[in-house]
Design an enzyme around this catalytic site. Structure first.
Site, PDB file in Angstrom:
ATOM      1  N   ASP A  99      -7.007  -3.036  -7.218  1.00 54.62           N
ATOM      2  CA  ASP A  99      -7.527  -3.577  -5.961  1.00 54.62           C
ATOM      3  C   ASP A  99      -7.882  -5.049  -6.147  1.00 54.62           C
ATOM      4  O   ASP A  99      -8.247  -5.453  -7.252  1.00 54.62           O
ATOM      5  CB  ASP A  99      -8.765  -2.799  -5.503  1.00 54.62           C
ATOM      6  CG  ASP A  99      -9.060  -3.072  -4.037  1.00 54.62           C
ATOM      7  OD1 ASP A  99      -8.491  -2.375  -3.180  1.00 54.62           O
ATOM      8  OD2 ASP A  99      -9.809  -4.026  -3.742  1.00 54.62           O
ATOM      9  N   ARG A 115       0.823  -1.216   0.000  1.00 54.61           N
ATOM     10  CA  ARG A 115       0.000   0.000   0.000  1.00 54.61           C
ATOM     11  C   ARG A 115       0.852   1.259   0.000  1.00 54.61           C
ATOM     12  O   ARG A 115       0.514   2.244   0.653  1.00 54.61           O
ATOM     13  CB  ARG A 115      -0.970  -0.013   1.196  1.00 54.61           C
ATOM     14  CG  ARG A 115      -1.860  -1.238   1.243  1.00 54.61           C
ATOM     15  CD  ARG A 115      -2.848  -1.329   0.101  1.00 54.61           C
ATOM     16  NE  ARG A 115      -3.968  -0.430   0.249  1.00 54.61           N
ATOM     17  CZ  ARG A 115      -5.113  -0.749   0.835  1.00 54.61           C
ATOM     18  NH1 ARG A 115      -5.311  -1.947   1.301  1.00 54.61           N
ATOM     19  NH2 ARG A 115      -6.082   0.111   0.917  1.00 54.61           N
ATOM     20  N   ARG A 136      -3.708   7.013   0.368  1.00 59.41           N
ATOM     21  CA  ARG A 136      -4.174   8.233   1.036  1.00 59.41           C
ATOM     22  C   ARG A 136      -3.161   8.963   1.901  1.00 59.41           C
ATOM     23  O   ARG A 136      -3.371  10.116   2.239  1.00 59.41           O
ATOM     24  CB  ARG A 136      -5.416   7.904   1.873  1.00 59.41           C
ATOM     25  CG  ARG A 136      -6.649   7.712   1.024  1.00 59.41           C
ATOM     26  CD  ARG A 136      -7.754   7.067   1.801  1.00 59.41           C
ATOM     27  NE  ARG A 136      -7.345   5.717   2.198  1.00 59.41           N
ATOM     28  CZ  ARG A 136      -8.132   4.848   2.808  1.00 59.41           C
ATOM     29  NH1 ARG A 136      -9.360   5.188   3.126  1.00 59.41           N
ATOM     30  NH2 ARG A 136      -7.683   3.656   3.110  1.00 59.41           N
ATOM     31  N   ARG A 148      -6.904  11.340  -6.719  1.00 58.79           N
ATOM     32  CA  ARG A 148      -8.110  10.543  -6.446  1.00 58.79           C
ATOM     33  C   ARG A 148      -9.378  11.359  -6.654  1.00 58.79           C
ATOM     34  O   ARG A 148     -10.408  10.827  -7.072  1.00 58.79           O
ATOM     35  CB  ARG A 148      -8.005  10.016  -5.000  1.00 58.79           C
ATOM     36  CG  ARG A 148      -9.186   9.248  -4.472  1.00 58.79           C
ATOM     37  CD  ARG A 148      -9.333   7.905  -5.125  1.00 58.79           C
ATOM     38  NE  ARG A 148     -10.581   7.272  -4.698  1.00 58.79           N
ATOM     39  CZ  ARG A 148     -11.761   7.549  -5.211  1.00 58.79           C
ATOM     40  NH1 ARG A 148     -11.884   8.429  -6.189  1.00 58.79           N
ATOM     41  NH2 ARG A 148     -12.839   6.933  -4.764  1.00 58.79           N
TER      42      ARG A 148
HETATM   43  O1  CP3 Z   1      -0.171  -1.424  -2.531  1.00 54.66           O
HETATM   44  C1  CP3 Z   1      -0.502  -0.507  -3.315  1.00 54.66           C
HETATM   45  O2  CP3 Z   1      -0.092   0.670  -3.171  1.00 54.66           O
HETATM   46  C2  CP3 Z   1      -1.326  -0.855  -4.544  1.00 54.66           C
HETATM   47  C3  CP3 Z   1      -2.737  -0.713  -4.409  1.00 54.66           C
HETATM   48  C4  CP3 Z   1      -3.600  -1.636  -3.554  1.00 54.66           C
HETATM   49  C5  CP3 Z   1      -4.876  -1.207  -3.085  1.00 54.66           C
HETATM   50  N1  CP3 Z   1      -5.478  -2.272  -2.474  1.00 54.66           N
HETATM   51  C6  CP3 Z   1      -5.434   0.153  -3.257  1.00 54.66           C
HETATM   52  C7  CP3 Z   1      -6.541   0.620  -2.391  1.00 54.66           C
HETATM   53  C8  CP3 Z   1      -3.435  -2.969  -3.148  1.00 54.66           C
HETATM   54  C9  CP3 Z   1      -2.249  -3.900  -3.344  1.00 54.66           C
HETATM   55  C10 CP3 Z   1      -4.638  -3.357  -2.484  1.00 54.66           C
HETATM   56  C11 CP3 Z   1      -4.873  -4.718  -1.936  1.00 54.66           C
HETATM   57  C12 CP3 Z   1      -6.073  -4.987  -1.146  1.00 54.66           C
HETATM   58  N2  CP3 Z   1      -7.333  -4.463  -1.307  1.00 54.66           N
HETATM   59  C13 CP3 Z   1      -6.150  -5.945  -0.111  1.00 54.66           C
HETATM   60  C14 CP3 Z   1      -5.006  -6.832   0.347  1.00 54.66           C
HETATM   61  C15 CP3 Z   1      -4.067  -6.150   1.269  1.00 54.66           C
HETATM   62  C16 CP3 Z   1      -4.645  -5.809   2.620  1.00 54.66           C
HETATM   63  O3  CP3 Z   1      -4.749  -4.594   2.896  1.00 54.66           O
HETATM   64  O4  CP3 Z   1      -4.962  -6.725   3.389  1.00 54.66           O
HETATM   65  C17 CP3 Z   1      -7.456  -5.940   0.391  1.00 54.66           C
HETATM   66  C18 CP3 Z   1      -8.009  -6.789   1.518  1.00 54.66           C
HETATM   67  C19 CP3 Z   1      -8.210  -4.996  -0.390  1.00 54.66           C
HETATM   68  C20 CP3 Z   1      -9.659  -4.682  -0.288  1.00 54.66           C
HETATM   69  C21 CP3 Z   1      -9.886  -3.254   0.071  1.00 54.66           C
HETATM   70  N3  CP3 Z   1      -9.696  -2.189  -0.793  1.00 54.66           N
HETATM   71  C22 CP3 Z   1     -10.349  -2.731   1.305  1.00 54.66           C
HETATM   72  C23 CP3 Z   1     -10.677  -3.557   2.529  1.00 54.66           C
HETATM   73  C24 CP3 Z   1     -10.417  -1.325   1.165  1.00 54.66           C
HETATM   74  C25 CP3 Z   1     -10.945  -0.311   2.153  1.00 54.66           C
HETATM   75  C26 CP3 Z   1     -10.095  -0.125   3.357  1.00 54.66           C
HETATM   76  C27 CP3 Z   1      -8.782   0.534   3.042  1.00 54.66           C
HETATM   77  O5  CP3 Z   1      -7.739  -0.066   3.371  1.00 54.66           O
HETATM   78  O6  CP3 Z   1      -8.790   1.614   2.478  1.00 54.66           O
HETATM   79  C28 CP3 Z   1      -9.955  -1.007  -0.137  1.00 54.66           C
HETATM   80  C29 CP3 Z   1      -9.831   0.348  -0.734  1.00 54.66           C
HETATM   81  C30 CP3 Z   1      -8.497   0.732  -1.276  1.00 54.66           C
HETATM   82  N4  CP3 Z   1      -7.672  -0.071  -2.018  1.00 54.66           N
HETATM   83  C31 CP3 Z   1      -7.901   2.021  -1.163  1.00 54.66           C
HETATM   84  C32 CP3 Z   1      -6.675   1.962  -1.845  1.00 54.66           C
HETATM   85  C33 CP3 Z   1      -5.688   3.073  -2.061  1.00 54.66           C
HETATM   86  C34 CP3 Z   1      -8.532   3.224  -0.453  1.00 54.66           C
HETATM   87  C35 CP3 Z   1      -9.637   3.804  -1.270  1.00 54.66           C
HETATM   88  C36 CP3 Z   1      -9.431   5.253  -1.677  1.00 54.66           C
HETATM   89  O7  CP3 Z   1      -8.304   5.695  -1.929  1.00 54.66           O
HETATM   90  O8  CP3 Z   1     -10.450   5.949  -1.790  1.00 54.66           O
END
Ligand code: CP3
Length: 353
Positions: free
Chosen positions: A83, A33, A37, A46
């Site tokens: 994602d 990640r 944000r 975004r």
């Molecule tokens: O690593 C990176 O920088 C690449 C991007 C990336 C995102 N999600 C962007 C994202 C990666 C590799 C993921 C993986 C992901 N997504 C996982 C596995 C890793 C982990 O955290 O356990 C999971 C379970 C998800 C599902 C997911 N996506 C959730 C639960 C959420 C909401 C909670 C949160 O952490 O924000 C997301 C949204 C998400 N995915 C955001 C980002 C940057 C935030 C949304 C936004 O920017 O508005």
């Protein structure tokens, strides 16, 4: 960032050398990640798209989000901005991102699978375009990591309809009707192999499989729903792309990490914050490269506390094939300056840190 080819440097990328089993003097590093944000430039970008899925499927915005942290901090790898829930979206499930995380229209036990489309991955073509754009703009020495969720973790979101405390519906389905639940897992395996093949063909150098909820199953379930689907994915990718390494991240797997490393076919293992680096050195690093495992809260705090944690991880794991990373993703409240501080520390030789 200048445009260049890997041939120009005359040596393989640091991340790929570590994944290939080499011990490198300064550790390769990137952060789960690392885009997102906590970066003001991400928040500005975004705001240019209404929905998060729309943002992920816009190659111009998604490639810029991928490159932002590398430009600022010079990590050894970029991770594709996307994602894990794009796969359920592509399979035809309704996926939305609200204030409190993702919301999916749950797949119900039994008949629910019938509503999913088996050839939905075509909708993910824009992601491959994002990969191509990143590849063209990244420095030659920087690797590009593609990724997907592992079938078990993706299935939990599909069945629970979002995050969960106890995974009751998913686990109950798996116990009551392993054959039916297995059909859902199989559908995700197929879509994931397709999706990752598309990313590799477009230019991803390595793959990470995120299994964020691997740690909630007892041993037999772990073998059947975590290891076995992962093994099918790694075997299929190895047939088509024998040189592309796969990093597995079975978060929370505890003592099952050893079985996972021995049986899943992964090239490297990402360890979560709770795994002892000494255990990882003794029990995992002899077989595969190890990636990890700074506590994301230590990164958020920075300063001497972070420095000491980083030193301890490097001294335990740096003598073998090792990639420095976090034990889970960067927290949105992390000051970007702490990541710059981490980059400086990792550039120093271990004996003066
Ligand atoms: O690593 C990176 O920088 C690449 C991007 C990336 C995102 N999600 C962007 C994202 C990666 C590799 C993921 C993986 C992901 N997504 C996982 C596995 C890793 C982990 O955290 O356990 C999971 C379970 C998800 C599902 C997911 N996506 C959730 C639960 C959420 C909401 C909670 C949160 O952490 O924000 C997301 C949204 C998400 N995915 C955001 C980002 C940057 C935030 C949304 C936004 O920017 O508005």
């Amino acid at each position: 960032m200048e445009e260049s080819t890997s041939a120009a440097t005359g040596e393989a990328k640091r991340l790929l050398r570590a994944l290939g089993g080499e011990v490198v003097e300064r550790p390769a590093w990137w952060l789960m990640r690392q885009a997102g944000r906590y970066l003001p430039e991400y928040r500005a970008l975004r705001s240019q798209a209404a929905g998060f899925i729309e943002f992920c499927l816009n190659p111009e915005l998604a490639s810029e989000a991928t490159l932002q942290p590398v430009r600022r901090f010079g990590m050894d790898a970029a991770i594709l901005f996307a994602d894990i829930l794009l796969v359920p979206h592509a399979l035809g499930q309704k996926v939305e991102f609200g204030e409190d995380g993702p919301i999916l229209e749950p797949i119900v036990e039994g008949s629910g699978i019938g509503r999913l489309s088996p050839d939905g991955c075509a909708g993910l073509d824009p992601v491959y375009e994002t990969v191509r754009r990143c590849r063209a703009r990244l420095p030659a020495e920087t690797a590009l990591i593609g990724f997907a969720g592992s079938p078990w973790t993706v299935a939990t979101y599909m069945v629970e309809g979002g995050a969960s405390r106890d995974f009751r519906r998913t686990k109950a389905w798996a116990y009551r009707d392993p054959h039916g639940f297995g059909a859902l897992i199989e559908l995700i395996v197929e879509a994931t192999v397709d999706y990752l093949s598309g990313q590799i063909t477009a230019g991803a150098d390595a793959i990470q499989l995120f299994d964020s909820w691997a740690g909630v199953l007892p041993e037999a379930g772990f073998a059947r729903w975590v290891i076995e689907p992962t093994r099918r994915i790694t075997a299929r990718l190895k047939e088509r792309f024998p040189a592309v390494p796969v990093i597995g991240f079975p978060r929370g797997a505890g003592l099952f990490y050893q079985r996972y490393v021995a049986e899943s076919g992964i090239t490297a293992v990402a360890i979560d914050t709770a795994v002892s680096p000494a255990f990882a050195r003794e029990m995992l690093q002899a077989r595969v490269a190890v990636q990890g495992n700074l506590d994301p809260v230590a990164l958020l705090v920075g300063g001497a506390a972070m420095r000491e944690e980083v030193r301890a991880i490097r001294s335990a794991l740096g003598g073998g094939p090792f990639i420095f990373n976090l034990g889970h993703g960067v927290l949105p409240q992390t000051p970007p300056e702490n990541v710059a501080e981490l980059a400086r520390q990792l550039a120093e030789p271990l004996d003066i840190t």
